[in-house]
Motif scaffolding. Structure first.
Motif, short mmCIF file in Angstrom:
data_model
loop_
_atom_site.label_atom_id
_atom_site.label_comp_id
_atom_site.label_asym_id
_atom_site.label_seq_id
_atom_site.Cartn_x
_atom_site.Cartn_y
_atom_site.Cartn_z
N CYS A 25 43.27 36.27 27.51
CA CYS A 25 42.30 36.53 28.58
C CYS A 25 41.15 35.78 28.58
O CYS A 25 40.36 35.90 27.61
CB CYS A 25 42.25 38.03 28.71
N THR A 26 40.83 35.12 29.50
CA THR A 26 39.42 34.40 29.48
C THR A 26 38.48 35.07 30.30
O THR A 26 37.33 34.88 30.59
CB THR A 26 39.84 32.78 30.00
N GLN A 27 38.91 36.37 31.12
CA GLN A 27 37.97 37.27 31.65
C GLN A 27 37.36 36.17 32.96
O GLN A 27 36.34 36.30 33.36
CB GLN A 27 36.96 37.77 30.90
N CYS A 28 38.16 35.48 33.40
CA CYS A 28 37.82 34.26 34.66
C CYS A 28 37.76 35.11 35.93
O CYS A 28 37.19 34.73 36.97
CB CYS A 28 38.40 33.27 34.62
N GLY A 29 38.57 36.42 36.09
CA GLY A 29 38.64 37.02 37.30
C GLY A 29 39.74 36.34 38.14
O GLY A 29 40.21 37.07 39.27
N ALA A 30 40.38 35.60 37.86
CA ALA A 30 41.37 34.78 38.90
C ALA A 30 42.54 35.87 39.14
O ALA A 30 43.10 35.73 40.28
CB ALA A 30 42.01 33.62 38.22
N CYS A 31 43.07 36.63 38.26
CA CYS A 31 43.98 37.35 38.43
C CYS A 31 43.50 38.66 39.45
O CYS A 31 44.43 39.32 39.72
CB CYS A 31 44.89 38.03 37.24
N CYS A 32 42.24 38.85 39.60
CA CYS A 32 41.66 39.90 40.49
C CYS A 32 41.28 39.39 41.85
O CYS A 32 40.62 40.24 42.64
CB CYS A 32 40.37 40.40 39.42
N SER A 33 41.63 38.14 41.93
CA SER A 33 41.07 37.48 43.19
C SER A 33 42.06 36.91 44.08
O SER A 33 43.01 36.62 43.54
CB SER A 33 39.91 36.70 43.05
N GLY A 34 41.72 36.86 45.40
CA GLY A 34 42.69 35.77 46.11
C GLY A 34 43.60 36.72 47.25
O GLY A 34 42.80 37.51 47.68
N GLU A 35 44.77 36.51 47.23
CA GLU A 35 45.50 37.09 48.35
C GLU A 35 45.32 38.59 48.14
O GLU A 35 45.40 39.20 47.04
CB GLU A 35 47.04 36.65 48.11
N PRO A 36 45.39 39.27 49.44
CA PRO A 36 45.56 40.85 49.25
C PRO A 36 46.72 41.36 48.77
O PRO A 36 47.66 40.45 48.71
CB PRO A 36 45.41 41.17 50.75
N GLY A 37 46.42 42.32 47.96
CA GLY A 37 47.72 42.98 47.27
C GLY A 37 47.36 44.39 46.82
O GLY A 37 46.46 44.94 47.40
N TYR A 38 48.06 44.88 45.94
CA TYR A 38 47.67 46.31 45.43
C TYR A 38 47.57 46.60 43.86
O TYR A 38 48.28 45.70 43.40
CB TYR A 38 49.08 47.25 45.73
#
Length: 148
Positions: A25-38
């Motif tokens: 994990c690079t803690q870049c936030g990419a997995c926490c952003s972008g398309e809406p989801g749940y």
């Protein structure tokens, strides 16, 4: 007298990632952003995040969650970013108490189904495909924690 049914002797197929996968994990936030989801959460996860933010569970739920069918999900910013992704630093504001769904990324059913799915993950997540080598057992433990 009926004869016993023979048991299948077909070999059990190993998953395509049997030799392990790399992730750091690079803690870049990419997995926490972008398309809406749940990001579905349960009561224990809600309590942990409320404690991390020094809020009551009721206040946390009112401010940061929404019902989705018979489940509860974290809310998002209008652009799809997680409510706990700091817009400036791009770091998680509840990282130490983040939900299981977040802790098990990128070892989800949906990212491990095929090598192409994993490659898609590597294309959007700078930590996927590099760093620590996770063994099949380590991957399976995470994958089974929550179906995503």
């Amino acid at each position: 007298m009926p004869t016993p049914k023979s048991r299948s002797t077909a070999p059990v197929r190993s998953p395509w990632y049997a030799d392990g996968l790399r992730f750091e994990c690079t803690q870049c936030g990419a997995c926490c952003s972008g398309e809406p989801g749940y990001v579905f959460i349960d009561e224990s996860e809600t309590a942990a995040m409320a404690k991390e933010l020094e809020l009551s569970v009721a206040e946390f739920e009112r401010k940061f969650t929404r019902p989705v069918g018979n489940q509860t999900s974290l809310i998002e910013y209008p652009d799809g970013d997680c409510i706990f992704l700091d817009p400036k630093s791009r770091h998680c504001l509840v990282y130490q108490a983040r939900p299981i769904q977040c802790r098990t990324w990128p070892f989800w059913d949906s990212t491990l189904e095929t090598p192409a799915d994993w490659q898609d993950t590597c294309d959007v997540c700078p930590g996927a495909g590099s760093g620590q080598l996770y063994t099949l057992d380590q991957i399976e433990i995470r994958r089974r924690e929550k179906s995503v």
